[in-house]
Design an enzyme around this catalytic site. Sequence first.
Site, PDB file in Angstrom:
ATOM      1  N   GLY A  14       1.149  -1.270   0.040  1.00  0.00           N
ATOM      2  CA  GLY A  14      -0.255  -0.112  -0.121  1.00  0.00           C
ATOM      3  C   GLY A  14       1.061   1.751  -0.333  1.00  0.00           C
ATOM      4  O   GLY A  14       0.752   2.280   0.307  1.00  0.00           O
ATOM      5  N   SER A  15       1.979   1.309  -0.761  1.00  0.00           N
ATOM      6  CA  SER A  15       2.812   2.319  -0.501  1.00  0.00           C
ATOM      7  C   SER A  15       2.407   3.393  -1.808  1.00  0.00           C
ATOM      8  O   SER A  15       2.442   5.394  -1.230  1.00  0.00           O
ATOM      9  CB  SER A  15       4.137   2.063  -1.177  1.00  0.00           C
ATOM     10  N   LEU A  97     -10.807  -7.976 -13.061  1.00  0.00           N
ATOM     11  CA  LEU A  97     -11.956  -6.846 -12.194  1.00  0.00           C
ATOM     12  C   LEU A  97     -12.845  -7.088 -13.194  1.00  0.00           C
ATOM     13  O   LEU A  97     -12.191  -7.014 -14.605  1.00  0.00           O
ATOM     14  CB  LEU A  97     -12.251  -5.650 -12.155  1.00  0.00           C
ATOM     15  N   HIS A 113       0.417   1.151 -13.144  1.00  0.00           N
ATOM     16  CA  HIS A 113       1.088   0.177 -13.368  1.00  0.00           C
ATOM     17  C   HIS A 113       2.871   0.633 -13.684  1.00  0.00           C
ATOM     18  O   HIS A 113       3.489   2.083 -13.802  1.00  0.00           O
ATOM     19  CB  HIS A 113       0.418  -0.090 -14.745  1.00  0.00           C
ATOM     20  N   ASP A 149      -4.097  -3.685 -18.652  1.00  0.00           N
ATOM     21  CA  ASP A 149      -3.044  -2.480 -18.059  1.00  0.00           C
ATOM     22  C   ASP A 149      -3.807  -2.292 -19.322  1.00  0.00           C
ATOM     23  O   ASP A 149      -2.537  -1.928 -20.561  1.00  0.00           O
ATOM     24  CB  ASP A 149      -1.634  -3.509 -18.246  1.00  0.00           C
ATOM     25  N   VAL A 176       9.231   6.179  -6.649  1.00  0.00           N
ATOM     26  CA  VAL A 176       9.392   7.246  -6.586  1.00  0.00           C
ATOM     27  C   VAL A 176       8.174   7.873  -7.530  1.00  0.00           C
ATOM     28  O   VAL A 176       7.246   8.807  -7.061  1.00  0.00           O
ATOM     29  CB  VAL A 176      10.538   7.968  -6.553  1.00  0.00           C
ATOM     30  N   GLU A 178       6.029   6.780  -8.998  1.00  0.00           N
ATOM     31  CA  GLU A 178       4.329   6.352  -9.109  1.00  0.00           C
ATOM     32  C   GLU A 178       3.266   7.231  -7.905  1.00  0.00           C
ATOM     33  O   GLU A 178       2.955   7.682  -8.395  1.00  0.00           O
ATOM     34  CB  GLU A 178       4.352   5.058  -8.384  1.00  0.00           C
TER      35      GLU A 178
HETATM   36  C1  GRF Z   1       3.243  -0.683  -7.748  1.00  0.00           C
HETATM   37  O1  GRF Z   1       4.880  -1.319  -8.117  1.00  0.00           O
HETATM   38  C2  GRF Z   1       2.004  -0.690  -8.491  1.00  0.00           C
HETATM   39  O2  GRF Z   1       2.582  -0.171  -9.951  1.00  0.00           O
HETATM   40  C3  GRF Z   1       2.052  -2.150  -9.041  1.00  0.00           C
HETATM   41  O3  GRF Z   1       1.766  -2.685  -7.322  1.00  0.00           O
HETATM   42  C4  GRF Z   1       2.796  -1.921  -6.841  1.00  0.00           C
HETATM   43  C5  GRF Z   1       1.498  -1.973  -5.367  1.00  0.00           C
HETATM   44  O4  GRF Z   1       2.541  -1.304  -4.761  1.00  0.00           O
HETATM   45  N1  GRF Z   1       0.273  -1.751  -9.748  1.00  0.00           N
HETATM   46  P1  GRF Z   1       1.990  -0.654  -3.305  1.00  0.00           P
HETATM   47  O5  GRF Z   1       0.858  -1.739  -2.457  1.00  0.00           O
HETATM   48  O6  GRF Z   1       1.268   0.165  -3.928  1.00  0.00           O
HETATM   49  O7  GRF Z   1       2.974  -0.103  -2.378  1.00  0.00           O
END
Ligand code: GRF
Length: 213
Positions: A14-15, A97, A113, A149, A176, A178
């Site tokens: 969940g980052s 989904l 992604h 995707d 970073v 994302e």
């Molecule tokens: C991320 O790399 C996201 O792009 C992919 O899954 C990972 C999730 O990371 N879909 P987090 O759980 O948000 O840390």
Amino acid sequence: MEKLRVGVLASGRGSNLQAILDSSIAGRIDVEVAVVLSDVEDAYALSRAGAAGVPAVHVPPGRFRTKLEPEIEKQYIGILLGYGVEVVALAGFMRILHDDFLDAFPKKVVNIHPSLLPAFPGLNVQKKAIDYGVKWSGATVHFVSSGVDSGPIILQAVVPVLDDDTPETLAARILVEEHRIYPEALQLIAAGRINLDGRRVTAGPATTTGKSR
Ligand code: GRF
């Protein structure tokens, strides 16, 4: 501006959820995380939601490995609608989904992604990017469509792939970006700035209320 009510679906650490929560709590985006849902009981994302005072709900996925059981998917829709969710943000949600879910939130389900789509959809994409030999990779926020995707791209960010990269070091560099572009993309939606023309997403001027969203 009225805050956009976002429901986040997450299966893991969940980052990205945290980045959205931090931006929301700091008032940098006109977004309120209304609820966090997970198919994984001990997902750290649920703890992060709890720590931020956001309702955190675990709903077991049922008997399938890559999807939710249709009846369970209906429960997900019901919970999200019950919390007044307008936009669903997938943040490391490891299940595909069905159309029924996408139809419940038309053009309002987004995903992040860790590659420059359409390159490297699916899983283990940092390893795929390194093995392929690309010199640049990055992150993509896109609308979710029924293919994997493959929906219209909202924002992308680019990072270099270095000669000594491992999947882990590349993933960290992409992450970073994302954390920067996911809140930014949600803000574009919150501000009613997204124009969708076929596959093309353009960002128009902000509306004062965000209500054209
Ligand atoms: C991320 O790399 C996201 O792009 C992919 O899954 C990972 C999730 O990371 N879909 P987090 O759980 O948000 O840390």
